[in-house]
Design a protein around this motif. Sequence first.
Motif, PDB file in Angstrom:
ATOM      1  N   GLN A 200      28.024  65.756  59.601  1.00  0.00           N
ATOM      2  CA  GLN A 200      26.690  65.908  59.005  1.00  0.00           C
ATOM      3  C   GLN A 200      25.667  64.981  59.648  1.00  0.00           C
ATOM      4  OE1 GLN A 200      27.742  65.057  54.927  1.00  0.00           O
ATOM      5  NE2 GLN A 200      28.038  67.219  54.433  1.00  0.00           N
ATOM      6  N   VAL A 201      26.037  64.320  60.735  1.00  0.00           N
ATOM      7  CA  VAL A 201      25.139  63.361  61.395  1.00  0.00           C
ATOM      8  C   VAL A 201      25.050  63.693  62.879  1.00  0.00           C
ATOM      9  CG1 VAL A 201      24.663  60.927  61.878  1.00  0.00           C
ATOM     10  CG2 VAL A 201      25.805  61.571  59.742  1.00  0.00           C
ATOM     11  N   LEU A 202      23.835  63.726  63.387  1.00  0.00           N
ATOM     12  CA  LEU A 202      23.593  63.944  64.821  1.00  0.00           C
ATOM     13  C   LEU A 202      22.795  62.767  65.365  1.00  0.00           C
ATOM     14  CD1 LEU A 202      23.594  65.885  67.351  1.00  0.00           C
ATOM     15  CD2 LEU A 202      21.324  66.624  66.564  1.00  0.00           C
ATOM     16  N   LEU A 203      23.274  62.149  66.428  1.00  0.00           N
ATOM     17  CA  LEU A 203      22.513  61.111  67.111  1.00  0.00           C
ATOM     18  C   LEU A 203      21.479  61.752  68.018  1.00  0.00           C
ATOM     19  CD1 LEU A 203      25.342  58.608  68.123  1.00  0.00           C
ATOM     20  CD2 LEU A 203      23.772  58.429  66.181  1.00  0.00           C
ATOM     21  N   THR A 204      20.291  61.179  68.067  1.00  0.00           N
ATOM     22  CA  THR A 204      19.217  61.693  68.918  1.00  0.00           C
ATOM     23  C   THR A 204      18.611  60.551  69.720  1.00  0.00           C
ATOM     24  OG1 THR A 204      17.437  61.353  67.285  1.00  0.00           O
ATOM     25  CG2 THR A 204      18.678  63.429  67.167  1.00  0.00           C
ATOM     26  N   ARG A 216      12.384  73.433  67.246  1.00  0.00           N
ATOM     27  CA  ARG A 216      13.001  74.527  67.992  1.00  0.00           C
ATOM     28  C   ARG A 216      13.931  75.360  67.118  1.00  0.00           C
ATOM     29  NH1 ARG A 216      12.414  75.079  73.449  1.00  0.00           N
ATOM     30  NH2 ARG A 216      13.112  77.148  72.823  1.00  0.00           N
ATOM     31  N   LEU A 217      14.569  74.719  66.145  1.00  0.00           N
ATOM     32  CA  LEU A 217      15.511  75.444  65.301  1.00  0.00           C
ATOM     33  C   LEU A 217      14.812  76.233  64.190  1.00  0.00           C
ATOM     34  CD1 LEU A 217      18.481  76.046  64.755  1.00  0.00           C
ATOM     35  CD2 LEU A 217      18.566  74.017  63.295  1.00  0.00           C
ATOM     36  N   PHE A 218      13.730  75.679  63.629  1.00  0.00           N
ATOM     37  CA  PHE A 218      13.153  76.286  62.432  1.00  0.00           C
ATOM     38  C   PHE A 218      11.748  76.851  62.611  1.00  0.00           C
ATOM     39  CE2 PHE A 218      16.175  73.090  60.701  1.00  0.00           C
ATOM     40  CZ  PHE A 218      17.005  73.968  60.016  1.00  0.00           C
ATOM     41  N   TYR A 347      18.625  59.483  64.468  1.00  0.00           N
ATOM     42  CA  TYR A 347      19.686  60.309  63.906  1.00  0.00           C
ATOM     43  C   TYR A 347      19.121  61.263  62.858  1.00  0.00           C
ATOM     44  CZ  TYR A 347      19.556  56.356  60.598  1.00  0.00           C
ATOM     45  OH  TYR A 347      19.153  55.376  59.741  1.00  0.00           O
ATOM     46  N   ILE A 348      19.824  62.372  62.683  1.00  0.00           N
ATOM     47  CA  ILE A 348      19.495  63.384  61.689  1.00  0.00           C
ATOM     48  C   ILE A 348      20.703  63.550  60.790  1.00  0.00           C
ATOM     49  CG2 ILE A 348      18.871  65.806  61.294  1.00  0.00           C
ATOM     50  CD1 ILE A 348      17.618  65.852  64.070  1.00  0.00           C
ATOM     51  N   VAL A 349      20.465  63.646  59.475  1.00  0.00           N
ATOM     52  CA  VAL A 349      21.520  63.927  58.503  1.00  0.00           C
ATOM     53  C   VAL A 349      21.189  65.252  57.835  1.00  0.00           C
ATOM     54  CG1 VAL A 349      22.800  63.089  56.503  1.00  0.00           C
ATOM     55  CG2 VAL A 349      21.813  61.450  58.123  1.00  0.00           C
ATOM     56  N   ALA A 350      22.109  66.198  57.912  1.00  0.00           N
ATOM     57  CA  ALA A 350      21.869  67.547  57.397  1.00  0.00           C
ATOM     58  C   ALA A 350      23.214  68.208  57.127  1.00  0.00           C
ATOM     59  CB  ALA A 350      21.050  68.366  58.406  1.00  0.00           C
ATOM     60  N   PRO A 351      23.224  69.370  56.466  1.00  0.00           N
ATOM     61  CA  PRO A 351      24.480  70.088  56.287  1.00  0.00           C
ATOM     62  C   PRO A 351      25.156  70.373  57.625  1.00  0.00           C
ATOM     63  CG  PRO A 351      22.788  71.010  54.870  1.00  0.00           C
ATOM     64  CD  PRO A 351      22.098  70.011  55.760  1.00  0.00           C
ATOM     65  N   ALA A 352      26.481  70.400  57.631  1.00  0.00           N
ATOM     66  CA  ALA A 352      27.249  70.539  58.868  1.00  0.00           C
ATOM     67  C   ALA A 352      26.826  71.751  59.711  1.00  0.00           C
ATOM     68  CB  ALA A 352      28.746  70.596  58.550  1.00  0.00           C
ATOM     69  N   PRO A 353      26.591  72.952  59.119  1.00  0.00           N
ATOM     70  CA  PRO A 353      26.168  74.079  59.968  1.00  0.00           C
ATOM     71  C   PRO A 353      24.843  73.827  60.685  1.00  0.00           C
ATOM     72  CG  PRO A 353      26.916  74.850  57.817  1.00  0.00           C
ATOM     73  CD  PRO A 353      26.801  73.362  57.720  1.00  0.00           C
ATOM     74  N   VAL A 354      23.924  73.106  60.024  1.00  0.00           N
ATOM     75  CA  VAL A 354      22.642  72.781  60.651  1.00  0.00           C
ATOM     76  C   VAL A 354      22.861  71.795  61.799  1.00  0.00           C
ATOM     77  CG1 VAL A 354      20.369  71.730  60.284  1.00  0.00           C
ATOM     78  CG2 VAL A 354      21.369  73.212  58.529  1.00  0.00           C
ATOM     79  N   ILE A 355      23.691  70.777  61.571  1.00  0.00           N
ATOM     80  CA  ILE A 355      23.964  69.792  62.614  1.00  0.00           C
ATOM     81  C   ILE A 355      24.585  70.466  63.828  1.00  0.00           C
ATOM     82  CG2 ILE A 355      25.407  67.807  63.218  1.00  0.00           C
ATOM     83  CD1 ILE A 355      22.930  67.074  61.615  1.00  0.00           C
ATOM     84  N   GLU A 356      25.480  71.421  63.609  1.00  0.00           N
ATOM     85  CA  GLU A 356      26.119  72.103  64.733  1.00  0.00           C
ATOM     86  C   GLU A 356      25.091  72.860  65.562  1.00  0.00           C
ATOM     87  OE1 GLU A 356      28.648  73.270  67.536  1.00  0.00           O
ATOM     88  OE2 GLU A 356      29.025  71.776  65.972  1.00  0.00           O
TER      89      GLU A 356
END
Length: 503
Positions: A200-204, A216-218, A347-356
Amino acid sequence: MRSIQHDLMWRQLLPKVHTHDEPLQVQLCTAFVTAILEGRLPAGTRLPSSRDLAMLSGVSRNTAMLVYERLVGEGYVDSRPRDGFFVCGAIPPTQQAQPSPAPAAQPPDWSARMHSDKPGVAWADRPPTWRQVRYPFVYGQFDPKQFPLSQWRQCSRQALEWKAVDRWWQEGENVGESQLIDQLIRRVLPRRGIAATHDQVLLTLGRQQSFYLLARLFARPGTVIGVEEPGFRDPRNAFAHDGAEVVSLAIDEQGLMITPALSRCDYLYCTPAYQCPTGVTMTPARRQAVLAHAQRHDQVIFEDDDDPETEYDGHAQPALKAIDPADRVIYLSSLSKLLSPGLGIGYIVAPAPVIEQLRQLQRLMIRQIPGNNQITAALFIQQGHYDRLLQQAREKLQARAQALASALREALPDAEFHMPSGGATLWLKLAGQHDLLSLYYAGVAKGVLFDPGNAFCSEPDTLTRPSLRLGFGSIAQELIAPGIRELGLVINGHAKRPGSVRI
């Protein structure tokens, strides 16, 4: 035997080193390597003795010997016993490619080829020379004098050990299992009330990349995204870039307001902890109202926690995501404000499908986040240096905020502001009428730099009163009072006459 010409030549090749720049040894090594690779020191050239080098460059003889040892070790110089040092013959000078003459040709029509037809976006950037300004009331920069350099250097050395280097995540490995994400989950996010798992965490590369990835995603044509007004320009620009409609959302002393414009939105961008630029903290009641509104209207909230954990008493409100029962909040933050913007760790914290999906988008831009900074930051947190720095930052920011408030009450008694409870900014509402642009340049001329309030506005009538944002995270405390006195003179000297039009 040395001659005047001999000394002149070497003084040109190796100018005197400067003690305020890089280490002396590094400066001399760089000068030698540059001269060798550029062909100014051909193979076989005899170099000065260590004694002569020390005299010519103004360093100690020990430093001169260390320079030669390093150059020998790196293969640029040969050491011949009882004969001296010579430029190695195995290093060819760098050759610049010489293009052959080409007939005149018509360049491409770049404007027709480039996809974006958007007009130039507006940025609220400060001048690049802000460091030379005597009183820099700017935000977003750290105070290098407060940075725990020795502790960071210690962690950096540990990150350069073989075992740590092996964890710099080579291409194709599971970057989601990084040591830094583990420390964020264990030590940083819980203080904001957020529980998360690795997926649920993505480093940026900082919040700026987070904005771009979310856009870009939304964001797409037909999507409506609400952004606070006044507010941060960068996310507004990112969301509008791919055709989304960006609408302005009003704020008051409690934070984001529930207005008809809010109901039009598919997504809401907000800064609940310390609103940018006013510094307002969203109240608990307003937070619950915004979450309930998002649930009723099937909205997603982008929560930007720009300056987390700097509540002066150490008891900040939980993040909006922490009290979100429906998983409608996507949380983004960074370590840049406390450590350094140059590290670029967000970093971004979001639901796992969004992080993927965000990770797949990020892969189109970069294959991996630099692992050395990740490991260093993880060790810095793990060993307690981050917590200690955070406590010191709170104390220093509180002292600076009090000094700023006291100076403002004396120099500008008719202006209005709320005493900050955290963060590193103060929103100042001026009395009377002022042209903010001319006021800004008048301040710069007197060595006082601030952010004019209309730099955060996309609509001309947003500000009911001329306002300034004063940042105090990058200015020494002893300069706050004299800086505000100078600012007061500038403001009082540039007030517009009654009846004139305010910009």
